[in-house]
Design a protein around this motif. Structure first.
Motif, PDB file in Angstrom:
ATOM      1  N   LEU A   1       0.955  -1.429   0.073  1.00 23.64           N
ATOM      2  CA  LEU A   1      -0.010   0.140   0.105  1.00 23.64           C
ATOM      3  C   LEU A   1       0.421   1.178   0.412  1.00 23.64           C
ATOM      4  O   LEU A   1       0.771   1.746  -0.628  1.00 23.64           O
ATOM      5  CB  LEU A   1      -0.825   0.553   0.957  1.00 23.64           C
ATOM      6  CG  LEU A   1      -1.746  -1.380   1.352  1.00 23.64           C
ATOM      7  CD1 LEU A   1      -2.442  -0.952   3.265  1.00 23.64           C
ATOM      8  CD2 LEU A   1      -2.937  -0.372   0.359  1.00 23.64           C
ATOM      9  N   LEU A   2       2.091   1.087   1.280  1.00 24.75           N
ATOM     10  CA  LEU A   2       2.272   2.926   0.814  1.00 24.75           C
ATOM     11  C   LEU A   2       3.115   2.617  -0.205  1.00 24.75           C
ATOM     12  O   LEU A   2       3.032   3.544  -1.042  1.00 24.75           O
ATOM     13  CB  LEU A   2       3.645   2.213   2.133  1.00 24.75           C
ATOM     14  CG  LEU A   2       3.020   2.607   3.495  1.00 24.75           C
ATOM     15  CD1 LEU A   2       4.712   2.250   4.447  1.00 24.75           C
ATOM     16  CD2 LEU A   2       3.381   4.150   3.657  1.00 24.75           C
ATOM     17  N   THR A   3       4.408   1.780  -1.046  1.00 23.02           N
ATOM     18  CA  THR A   3       4.449   1.445  -1.914  1.00 23.02           C
ATOM     19  C   THR A   3       3.822   2.438  -3.314  1.00 23.02           C
ATOM     20  O   THR A   3       4.073   3.147  -4.363  1.00 23.02           O
ATOM     21  CB  THR A   3       5.290   0.560  -2.716  1.00 23.02           C
ATOM     22  OG1 THR A   3       4.097  -0.787  -2.511  1.00 23.02           O
ATOM     23  CG2 THR A   3       6.287   0.492  -1.692  1.00 23.02           C
ATOM     24  N   MET A   4       2.085   1.812  -3.717  1.00 22.97           N
ATOM     25  CA  MET A   4       1.598   2.401  -4.397  1.00 22.97           C
ATOM     26  C   MET A   4       1.427   3.872  -4.451  1.00 22.97           C
ATOM     27  O   MET A   4       0.529   4.305  -5.424  1.00 22.97           O
ATOM     28  CB  MET A   4       0.370   1.423  -4.410  1.00 22.97           C
ATOM     29  CG  MET A   4      -0.166  -0.063  -4.849  1.00 22.97           C
ATOM     30  SD  MET A   4      -1.131  -0.482  -3.969  1.00 22.97           S
ATOM     31  CE  MET A   4      -2.612  -0.264  -4.496  1.00 22.97           C
ATOM     32  N   ALA A   5       1.165   4.171  -2.799  1.00 22.85           N
ATOM     33  CA  ALA A   5       1.390   5.927  -2.730  1.00 22.85           C
ATOM     34  C   ALA A   5       2.500   6.211  -3.004  1.00 22.85           C
ATOM     35  O   ALA A   5       2.442   7.089  -2.845  1.00 22.85           O
ATOM     36  CB  ALA A   5       0.980   5.563  -1.159  1.00 22.85           C
ATOM     37  N   GLY A   6       3.307   5.357  -3.514  1.00 16.30           N
ATOM     38  CA  GLY A   6       4.748   6.480  -3.593  1.00 16.30           C
ATOM     39  C   GLY A   6       5.815   6.426  -3.291  1.00 16.30           C
ATOM     40  O   GLY A   6       6.961   7.093  -3.641  1.00 16.30           O
ATOM     41  N   MET A   7       5.482   5.505  -2.094  1.00 18.58           N
ATOM     42  CA  MET A   7       6.958   5.447  -0.925  1.00 18.58           C
ATOM     43  C   MET A   7       7.816   4.691  -1.277  1.00 18.58           C
ATOM     44  O   MET A   7       7.377   3.305  -2.071  1.00 18.58           O
ATOM     45  CB  MET A   7       6.301   4.961   0.826  1.00 18.58           C
ATOM     46  CG  MET A   7       7.440   5.110   1.325  1.00 18.58           C
ATOM     47  SD  MET A   7       6.916   4.988   3.160  1.00 18.58           S
ATOM     48  CE  MET A   7       5.632   6.645   3.540  1.00 18.58           C
TER      49      MET A   7
END
Length: 645
Positions: free
Chosen positions: A186-192
Motif C-alpha cells: 500500500l505504501l509503495t502504491m502511494a509513492g513511498m
C-alpha cells in the motif's frame, strides 16, 4: 437403538449438519441441519444464516432505494437524508476514485512521513491525532456514578491482531507477515520507496507487540464496571512525563475536567514506557501502518484490493465486498440514524410497533412475576429489582428525532471520498468531545432503525429494538405466538435480562453504578453467575473453544431470556414446540473457520449456534415438550441446570 452420552450443548459438532439428529439429542442440529447442509456462504461474506439473511434483506432494500433517489434526483423529505445520498453517490463513483488513485492522501502521507522527532509529535499532537490517530484515546460518556453528567474516559489503542490473546496463537506470525506485506504494498502504491516502507512497518509492528502485552484483552473488557477507575486530573497527568498531555487536553477539550476515568489502569501505568522519545520511530511506524490500512478502502478499487489480504486472512472471506454495498456501508457509517429513520418510516408499520410494544410490556410483567416469586432473593432486593425493571425505557422501531450532529455534517460532492470522510470524522469527533460540558441526553438511541440487532444500555436503563430486527423469523404479525416468543420474545427478555446480568446488576434504575443488593443475595448471584461461566467454558465450536468468563453476560441474558419467553408463551397459550423450534431456527448460522476463530477472540457473545442448546437444556419445559430422557444427548441432570432469572 443408538445411545448418546448426555453432555452440555447436546451431542454432535454444531458446525457439521446431521439430518438424522433428533431434537432429544441436539436441538440445534435437529432443526437446522437440513438448511445447514445446503447453505452456501456467499464469496463476499464470512457467514450465512438467519441474521445474515435479514442483513442482506435490509441492505438490498436500502441500496435499491438509494439508487432510485440518485437516478431520479429526488430524495424523500427526511431531514439530512440528502447528505447521506450525496455521500453514497461519491462512494459509488469508482470512475473518479480510480482516476484519483493515491492523490487524495498524498499531502497527509507526506506530512506523516516528514514528522521528524518526538518533540514534533508533541507540538502537533492534536492535528496528528485527528488525521492519523495516536496510540491512546479519549471518549466522553455518562458518568457511571452520576449519569446526569458526562465524564472524560481514557484508554489504550487496539492491537493489529483481533485480541491480545491472538498473539499467543500458532498463526500469529503468519497473520502479522500478511499485514507486513500488505502495508508495504500500500505504501509503495502511494509513492513511498520500498526500503522506507519496510522500515516503517518493522518499527510499527515492534510497537504493536509492546502494546499487546499491556492493553486489555476482550475478557477483561467484558467486565464493564471494572473500567470505572477515577483519577484526579493531577494524578492522571503525573503518570505521564514525556508526552505533553496537559497541552493536548487543553486543545482537545472545551474545558479541563476535575477527573479522568481511566478504563485501562495497566496501560496508564505503562504509558511512559511506551510513549517516549526513545520509542518515537516505533510510534511513527505504528501510525503509518494504521493510517495507510485504515484509508485503503476510501481510495481506488486497486487500493481496496491491496488492502484486503489481512482482513481476508482473519475472516476467510473469499471476495472483496462489492462496490455498491461498500458505498452503502460508507454512507450508513456516517448517517446511520438518518437512514434508519427512513427505513423505519417506510418498512415498519404502526400495527407491528403496537404489537411488539404489547409483547415487551407482557414480558416485563412476566419478569416482575419471576422476580417476585424468586426463591433465592430477599424481599428487600426483590423490591429494588422491580423498581429498576419498572423504570426501563422502551425504544422501539426508530427515534422520533435525530441527533443534532447530523445538522453539522456537510458533504462536498466536489471533493474525494477520503477528503469528505476526513472532514466528517473531524466534526463527529469534536461533537462527541464537546458533550463533556453538556448534560446527558437520555433520549439518544444507541442503534439506528435499519440495524438488525437490539441492546440494553446500563447507564440509561433502556432497551432498544430497531425496526431492522423486527421481521421474520424473529417477529412477524402473521407468525404464531409460540414462534414469536421463540424469536423476538426471547430477544426482548434477553435485553431485559441484561439489566440483571453480572454487569447490569451493579447499576440502579437511573443507570448509576450503585449496590442495591444485600450481601447474601449478591453472594448467591455470584455463585449462579459462576455456574453460567462453567457450563460454557471450554465448549468447542469449530477450531476454537469458548471462554466462559468472556461471554458470561450474554449467556446470562440468553438463559433468562428463554426462561421468560417460555413463561410468557404459557400465559398466551402458545405452542411450546413452535417456541423451541423457532428459537433454534433464529440462531441458524454457517461460518468460515477463520471467522469463527476471530469472533471467539473478540466477541462477548458466544457464536450463534452455541446459544441454542445450553439455554434449552436448562428449561424443564424443554424436557416435557420433547420427552427428553436421561439417555438422550440433550439431557442435563436437574442439579446441573443453570437458573438465574
Amino acid at each position: 437403538m443408538k445411545r448418546y452420552q448426555a453432555v452440555r450443548g447436546g451431542t454432535g459438532d454444531l458446525t457439521k449438519p446431521d439430518v438424522n439428529t433428533r431434537v432429544q439429542d441436539n436441538l440445534y442440529l435437529a432443526v437446522n441441519s437440513k438448511w445447514q447442509k445446503d447453505a452456501v456462504i456467499p464469496a463476499d461474506r464470512t457467514e450465512i444464516g438467519v441474521n445474515t439473511a435479514i442483513d442482506m434483506r435490509i441492505e438490498k432494500r436500502m441500496m435499491s432505494d438509494l439508487d432510485k433517489m440518485v437516478s431520479d434526483n429526488k430524495v424523500p423529505a427526511i431531514k439530512n437524508l440528502d447528505k447521506a445520498v450525496t455521500l453514497y453517490k461519491i462512494a459509488k463513483d469508482f470512475a473518479k476514485r480510480n482516476k484519483d488513485g493515491a492523490a487524495p492522501i498524498q499531502a497527509d502521507l507526506k506530512k506523516l512521513d516528514a514528522l521528524k522527532d518526538f518533540a514534533a509529535l508533541n507540538q502537533d499532537a492534536n492535528e496528528l491525532d485527528e488525521v492519523y490517530g495516536l496510540p491512546f484515546g479519549f471518549e466522553v460518556e455518562a458518568d457511571m456514578k452520576n449519569t446526569k453528567v458526562h465524564v472524560l474516559e481514557f484508554a489504550g489503542p487496539g492491537t493489529f491482531l483481533p485480541d491480545t490473546t491472538s498473539y499467543k496463537q500458532e498463526d500469529a506470525s503468519k497473520l502479522l507477515a500478511i499485514l507486513q506485506k500488505q502495508t508495504v504494498k500500500l505504501l509503495t502504491m502511494a509513492g513511498m520507496s520500498e526500503e522506507k516502507a519496510e522500515k516503517y512497518v518493522a518499527a510499527g509492528l515492534k510497537f504493536d507487540q509492546k502494546l499487546a502485552k499491556v492493553v486489555k484483552s476482550t475478557e477483561e473488557w467484558s467486565d464493564y464496571p471494572a473500567t470505572y477507575n477515577p483519577y484526579s486530573l493531577s494524578d492522571f497527568l503525573a503518570k505521564i512525563k514525556s508526552f505533553a498531555m496537559r497541552d493536548f487536553l487543553k486543545e482537545l477539550l472545551p474545558a479541563l475536567p476535575d477527573k479522568v476515568i481511566v478504563m485501562e489502569p495497566r496501560f496508564l501505568d505503562h504509558f511512559e514506557k511506551l510513549i517516549n522519545p526513545d520509542n518515537f520511530d516505533e510510534i511513527k511506524g505504528w501510525m503509518v501502518i494504521k493510517f495507510i490500512n485504515g484509508l485503503s478502502s476510501s481510495l481506488s478499487q486497486e487500493f481496496r484490493e491491496a488492502g484486503f489480504p489481512f482482513s481476508q486472512a482473519l475472516s476467510g472471506q473469499g471476495e472483496l465486498i462489492p462496490q455498491e454495498r461498500h458505498a452503502y456501508y460508507v454512507a450508513n457509517g456516517v448517517f446511520d440514524e438518518v437512514l434508519g429513520i427512513y427505513y423505519g418510516k417506510k418498512y415498519f408499520g404502526e400495527e407491528a410497533k403496537a404489537d411488539v410494544t404489547d409483547m415487551i410490556k407482557k414480558m416485563i410483567n412476566v419478569y416482575e412475576d419471576r422476580i417476585q416469586n424468586n426463591d433465592w432473593l430477599s424481599e428487600n432486593t426483590k423490591k429494588k429489582a422491580i423498581v429498576k425493571l419498572r423504570a426501563l425505557v422502551l425504544k422501539i422501531g426508530y427515534p422520533e428525532k435525530e441527533k443534532k450532529i447530523y445538522d453539522l455534517l456537510q458533504v462536498d460532492p466536489a471533493k474525494s471520498l477520503y477528503e469528505n470522510e476526513k472532514a466528517l470524522s473531524k466534526i463527529t469527533t469534536k461533537y462527541a468531545i464537546d458533550k463533556l460540558t453538556k448534560p446527558v441526553d437520555r433520549s439518544v438511541w444507541l442503534m439506528p432503525g435499519n440495524m438488525n440487532n437490539a441492546c440494553y444500555d446500563p447507564q440509561r436503563n433502556d432497551i432498544t429494538f430497531p425496526a431492522g430486527i423486527l421481521q421474520a423469523p424473529f417477529y412477524d404479525l402473521h407468525q404464531s405466538r409460540g414462534q414469536n416468543y421463540g424469536g423476538i420474545g426471547a430477544t426482548i427478555a434477553h435485553e431485559i435480562s441484561h439489566a440483571f446480568d453480572n454487569n447490569g446488576a451493579k447499576f440502579d434504575e437511573f443507570g448509576n453504578m450503585k449496590n442495591w443488593w444485600t450481601d447474601a443475595d449478591f453472594k448467591e448471584f455470584n455463585k449462579r453467575t459462576q455456574a453460567a461461566i462453567d457450563i460454557y467454558d471450554g465448549l468447542s465450536y469449530g477450531p476454537s473453544k469458548l471462554n466462559g468468563k468472556q461471554v458470561v453476560a450474554e449467556n446470562i441474558a440468553d438463559l433468562g431470556g428463554l426462561t421468560c419467553a417460555i413463561q410468557a408463551n404459557k400465559v398466551d397459550k402458545g405452542s411450546m414446540k413452535e417456541l423451541f423450534e423457532n428459537y433454534a431456527r433464529s440462531w441458524a448460522q454457517k461460518q468460515r473457520p477463520e471467522a469463527i476463530k476471530t469472533e471467539i477472540a473478540v466477541d462477548v457473545h458466544a457464536p450463534q449456534p452455541t446459544r441454542v442448546n445450553i439455554p434449552s437444556q436448562c428449561q424443564d419445559e424443554f424436557y416435557e415438550t420433547f420427552d427428553v430422557k436421561p439417555s438422550d444427548g440433550m439431557w442435563l441432570d436437574p442439579e446441573k441446570r443453570v437458573r438465574i432469572w
